[in-house]
Design a protein around this motif. Structure first.
Motif, PDB file in Angstrom:
ATOM      1  N   PHE A   8       0.821  -1.213   0.000  1.00 31.98           N
ATOM      2  CA  PHE A   8       0.000   0.000   0.000  1.00 31.98           C
ATOM      3  C   PHE A   8       0.857   1.266   0.000  1.00 31.98           C
ATOM      4  CE2 PHE A   8      -3.585  -2.658   1.766  1.00 31.98           C
ATOM      5  CZ  PHE A   8      -4.373  -2.539   0.634  1.00 31.98           C
ATOM      6  N   VAL A   9       1.921   1.273   0.791  1.00 24.62           N
ATOM      7  CA  VAL A   9       2.794   2.449   0.828  1.00 24.62           C
ATOM      8  C   VAL A   9       3.500   2.617  -0.514  1.00 24.62           C
ATOM      9  CG1 VAL A   9       4.852   3.457   1.915  1.00 24.62           C
ATOM     10  CG2 VAL A   9       3.074   2.402   3.331  1.00 24.62           C
ATOM     11  N   GLY A  10       3.965   1.518  -1.098  1.00 25.77           N
ATOM     12  CA  GLY A  10       4.622   1.589  -2.400  1.00 25.77           C
ATOM     13  C   GLY A  10       3.675   2.088  -3.486  1.00 25.77           C
ATOM     14  N   ALA A  12       1.028   3.966  -2.985  1.00 25.08           N
ATOM     15  CA  ALA A  12       0.780   5.386  -2.691  1.00 25.08           C
ATOM     16  C   ALA A  12       1.925   6.240  -3.225  1.00 25.08           C
ATOM     17  CB  ALA A  12       0.601   5.592  -1.190  1.00 25.08           C
ATOM     18  N   ALA A  13       3.148   5.771  -3.043  1.00 25.90           N
ATOM     19  CA  ALA A  13       4.314   6.509  -3.549  1.00 25.90           C
ATOM     20  C   ALA A  13       4.262   6.600  -5.076  1.00 25.90           C
ATOM     21  CB  ALA A  13       5.609   5.850  -3.088  1.00 25.90           C
ATOM     22  N   LEU A  14       3.960   5.495  -5.733  1.00 26.36           N
ATOM     23  CA  LEU A  14       3.873   5.504  -7.200  1.00 26.36           C
ATOM     24  C   LEU A  14       2.761   6.432  -7.688  1.00 26.36           C
ATOM     25  CD1 LEU A  14       4.446   1.732  -8.041  1.00 26.36           C
ATOM     26  CD2 LEU A  14       6.004   3.649  -8.474  1.00 26.36           C
ATOM     27  N   LEU A  15       1.624   6.413  -7.009  1.00 26.46           N
ATOM     28  CA  LEU A  15       0.531   7.310  -7.375  1.00 26.46           C
ATOM     29  C   LEU A  15       0.974   8.771  -7.273  1.00 26.46           C
ATOM     30  CD1 LEU A  15      -2.426   7.953  -8.069  1.00 26.46           C
ATOM     31  CD2 LEU A  15      -2.906   7.814  -5.603  1.00 26.46           C
ATOM     32  N   HIS A  16       1.707   9.103  -6.222  1.00 22.39           N
ATOM     33  CA  HIS A  16       2.139  10.486  -6.045  1.00 22.39           C
ATOM     34  C   HIS A  16       3.246  10.875  -7.031  1.00 22.39           C
ATOM     35  CE1 HIS A  16      -0.595  10.443  -2.727  1.00 22.39           C
ATOM     36  NE2 HIS A  16      -0.433  11.752  -2.633  1.00 22.39           N
ATOM     37  N   VAL A  17       4.030   9.914  -7.479  1.00 22.49           N
ATOM     38  CA  VAL A  17       4.980  10.197  -8.562  1.00 22.49           C
ATOM     39  C   VAL A  17       4.202  10.498  -9.848  1.00 22.49           C
ATOM     40  CG1 VAL A  17       6.750   9.198 -10.066  1.00 22.49           C
ATOM     41  CG2 VAL A  17       6.926   8.923  -7.587  1.00 22.49           C
ATOM     42  N   TYR A  18       3.149   9.750 -10.090  1.00 21.03           N
ATOM     43  CA  TYR A  18       2.310   9.995 -11.270  1.00 21.03           C
ATOM     44  C   TYR A  18       1.653  11.376 -11.196  1.00 21.03           C
ATOM     45  CZ  TYR A  18      -1.443   9.478 -14.687  1.00 21.03           C
ATOM     46  OH  TYR A  18      -2.303   9.669 -15.743  1.00 21.03           O
ATOM     47  N   ILE A  19       1.166  11.746 -10.014  1.00 22.31           N
ATOM     48  CA  ILE A  19       0.583  13.081  -9.837  1.00 22.31           C
ATOM     49  C   ILE A  19       1.650  14.142 -10.090  1.00 22.31           C
ATOM     50  CG2 ILE A  19      -0.492  14.669  -8.190  1.00 22.31           C
ATOM     51  CD1 ILE A  19      -1.803  12.141  -6.904  1.00 22.31           C
ATOM     52  N   PHE A  20       2.870  13.913  -9.592  1.00 22.64           N
ATOM     53  CA  PHE A  20       3.979  14.823  -9.875  1.00 22.64           C
ATOM     54  C   PHE A  20       4.162  14.986 -11.375  1.00 22.64           C
ATOM     55  CE2 PHE A  20       8.355  14.498 -11.450  1.00 22.64           C
ATOM     56  CZ  PHE A  20       8.792  15.797 -11.222  1.00 22.64           C
ATOM     57  N   TRP A  21       4.184  13.865 -12.097  1.00 23.36           N
ATOM     58  CA  TRP A  21       4.385  13.917 -13.542  1.00 23.36           C
ATOM     59  C   TRP A  21       3.293  14.757 -14.208  1.00 23.36           C
ATOM     60  CZ3 TRP A  21       1.297  12.236 -17.573  1.00 23.36           C
ATOM     61  CH2 TRP A  21       1.878  12.312 -18.839  1.00 23.36           C
ATOM     62  N   MET A  22       2.041  14.524 -13.803  1.00 22.56           N
ATOM     63  CA  MET A  22       0.941  15.282 -14.411  1.00 22.56           C
ATOM     64  C   MET A  22       1.062  16.769 -14.109  1.00 22.56           C
ATOM     65  SD  MET A  22      -2.530  12.982 -14.116  1.00 22.56           S
ATOM     66  CE  MET A  22      -2.500  12.843 -12.331  1.00 22.56           C
ATOM     67  N   GLU A  23       1.350  17.118 -12.856  1.00 27.85           N
ATOM     68  CA  GLU A  23       1.349  18.519 -12.462  1.00 27.85           C
ATOM     69  C   GLU A  23       2.615  19.269 -12.884  1.00 27.85           C
ATOM     70  OE1 GLU A  23      -1.574  18.267  -8.576  1.00 27.85           O
ATOM     71  OE2 GLU A  23       0.583  18.104  -8.260  1.00 27.85           O
ATOM     72  N   SER A  24       3.745  18.625 -12.805  1.00 26.99           N
ATOM     73  CA  SER A  24       5.006  19.340 -13.037  1.00 26.99           C
ATOM     74  C   SER A  24       5.568  19.175 -14.439  1.00 26.99           C
ATOM     75  CB  SER A  24       6.055  18.885 -12.023  1.00 26.99           C
ATOM     76  OG  SER A  24       5.659  19.250 -10.725  1.00 26.99           O
ATOM     77  N   ILE A  25       5.204  18.127 -15.124  1.00 26.30           N
ATOM     78  CA  ILE A  25       5.792  17.871 -16.438  1.00 26.30           C
ATOM     79  C   ILE A  25       4.752  17.996 -17.553  1.00 26.30           C
ATOM     80  CG2 ILE A  25       6.948  16.132 -17.866  1.00 26.30           C
ATOM     81  CD1 ILE A  25       8.212  15.116 -15.180  1.00 26.30           C
ATOM     82  N   ALA A  26       3.579  17.416 -17.367  1.00 23.14           N
ATOM     83  CA  ALA A  26       2.599  17.324 -18.446  1.00 23.14           C
ATOM     84  C   ALA A  26       1.415  18.279 -18.280  1.00 23.14           C
ATOM     85  CB  ALA A  26       2.093  15.885 -18.532  1.00 23.14           C
ATOM     86  N   TRP A  27       1.528  19.246 -17.419  1.00 20.28           N
ATOM     87  CA  TRP A  27       0.399  20.116 -17.066  1.00 20.28           C
ATOM     88  C   TRP A  27      -0.280  20.772 -18.269  1.00 20.28           C
ATOM     89  CZ3 TRP A  27      -2.760  20.519 -13.201  1.00 20.28           C
ATOM     90  CH2 TRP A  27      -3.579  21.642 -13.099  1.00 20.28           C
ATOM     91  N   THR A  28       0.472  21.204 -19.252  1.00 19.32           N
ATOM     92  CA  THR A  28      -0.129  21.956 -20.360  1.00 19.32           C
ATOM     93  C   THR A  28      -0.726  21.061 -21.454  1.00 19.32           C
ATOM     94  OG1 THR A  28       2.049  22.195 -21.376  1.00 19.32           O
ATOM     95  CG2 THR A  28       1.279  24.016 -19.978  1.00 19.32           C
ATOM     96  N   ARG A  29      -0.695  19.763 -21.272  1.00 19.01           N
ATOM     97  CA  ARG A  29      -1.352  18.853 -22.212  1.00 19.01           C
ATOM     98  C   ARG A  29      -2.851  18.837 -21.897  1.00 19.01           C
ATOM     99  NH1 ARG A  29       2.720  13.633 -22.072  1.00 19.01           N
ATOM    100  NH2 ARG A  29       4.579  14.790 -22.703  1.00 19.01           N
ATOM    101  N   PRO A 116      -2.642   5.850   0.590  1.00 20.52           N
ATOM    102  CA  PRO A 116      -1.835   6.244   1.741  1.00 20.52           C
ATOM    103  C   PRO A 116      -2.505   5.927   3.084  1.00 20.52           C
ATOM    104  CG  PRO A 116      -2.083   8.091   0.225  1.00 20.52           C
ATOM    105  CD  PRO A 116      -2.905   6.965  -0.293  1.00 20.52           C
ATOM    106  N   LEU A 117      -3.827   6.074   3.151  1.00 18.72           N
ATOM    107  CA  LEU A 117      -4.528   5.752   4.399  1.00 18.72           C
ATOM    108  C   LEU A 117      -4.386   4.271   4.722  1.00 18.72           C
ATOM    109  CD1 LEU A 117      -6.353   6.490   6.772  1.00 18.72           C
ATOM    110  CD2 LEU A 117      -8.321   6.114   5.256  1.00 18.72           C
ATOM    111  N   LEU A 118      -4.583   3.418   3.721  1.00 23.71           N
ATOM    112  CA  LEU A 118      -4.418   1.980   3.941  1.00 23.71           C
ATOM    113  C   LEU A 118      -2.977   1.642   4.322  1.00 23.71           C
ATOM    114  CD1 LEU A 118      -6.643   0.659   1.015  1.00 23.71           C
ATOM    115  CD2 LEU A 118      -7.182   0.656   3.465  1.00 23.71           C
ATOM    116  N   GLY A 119      -2.020   2.300   3.677  1.00 21.71           N
ATOM    117  CA  GLY A 119      -0.611   2.086   4.022  1.00 21.71           C
ATOM    118  C   GLY A 119      -0.303   2.541   5.439  1.00 21.71           C
ATOM    119  N   PHE A 120      -0.818   3.707   5.811  1.00 23.27           N
ATOM    120  CA  PHE A 120      -0.612   4.240   7.164  1.00 23.27           C
ATOM    121  C   PHE A 120      -1.151   3.258   8.209  1.00 23.27           C
ATOM    122  CE2 PHE A 120      -1.775   6.684  10.879  1.00 23.27           C
ATOM    123  CZ  PHE A 120      -0.744   7.604  11.023  1.00 23.27           C
ATOM    124  N   LEU A 121      -2.398   2.816   8.014  1.00 19.47           N
ATOM    125  CA  LEU A 121      -3.013   1.898   8.976  1.00 19.47           C
ATOM    126  C   LEU A 121      -2.285   0.558   9.030  1.00 19.47           C
ATOM    127  CD1 LEU A 121      -6.771   2.673   8.252  1.00 19.47           C
ATOM    128  CD2 LEU A 121      -5.406   3.403  10.251  1.00 19.47           C
TER     129      LEU A 121
END
Length: 126
Positions: A8-10, A12-29, A116-121
């Motif tokens: 679950f933690v892994g 969550a980390a991958l999901l947040h890397v994907y969000i990073f990619w969308m927001e910081s790299i691919a935002w104008t697509r 992340p909630l499932l990983g935290f718990l």
């Protein structure tokens, strides 16, 4: 439970890397900014610096969660657990803030916060 927490933690980390990619790299697509309910290309261009910054917050949380797992599995259980709980707890808190921003953000908050909630718990009981 250790493996379940790690999965679950892994994820969550991958999901947040994907969000990073969308927001910081691919935002104008268009396929990306539409996902964030941005009205048009001009608005995406104007909000790009904000999204860029926000993406890095997501990346740093992902790195924290991943580093926590590495520490935890390499024998530094106290430090690893603390880092995982901090990173995933911050992810959950960010999702709660998003959910509190309005009903239209509830789906995004659930996507952002469930793993992340499932990983935290799971880490609490590992």
């Amino acid at each position: 439970m250790s493996v379940v927490a790690s999965v679950f933690v892994g994820l969550a980390a991958l999901l947040h890397v994907y969000i990073f990619w969308m927001e910081s790299i691919a935002w104008t697509r268009p396929q990306v900014w539409k996902r964030f309910s941005v009205a048009d290309q001009a608005t995406a261009d104007v909000t790009r610096p904000m999204a860029y910054n926000q993406g890095f917050y997501n990346l740093f949380l992902a790195v924290g969660a991943a580093l926590g797992l590495v520490l935890w599995w390499s024998g530094s259980e106290t430090a690893g657990t603390a880092l995982v709980l901090f990173a995933t707890g911050s992810m959950v808190a960010a999702a709660a803030v998003l959910a509190a921003s309005g009903r239209r953000y509830l789906r995004a908050a659930l996507i952002q916060g469930t793993l992340p909630l499932l990983g935290f718990l799971a880490m609490l009981f590992a």
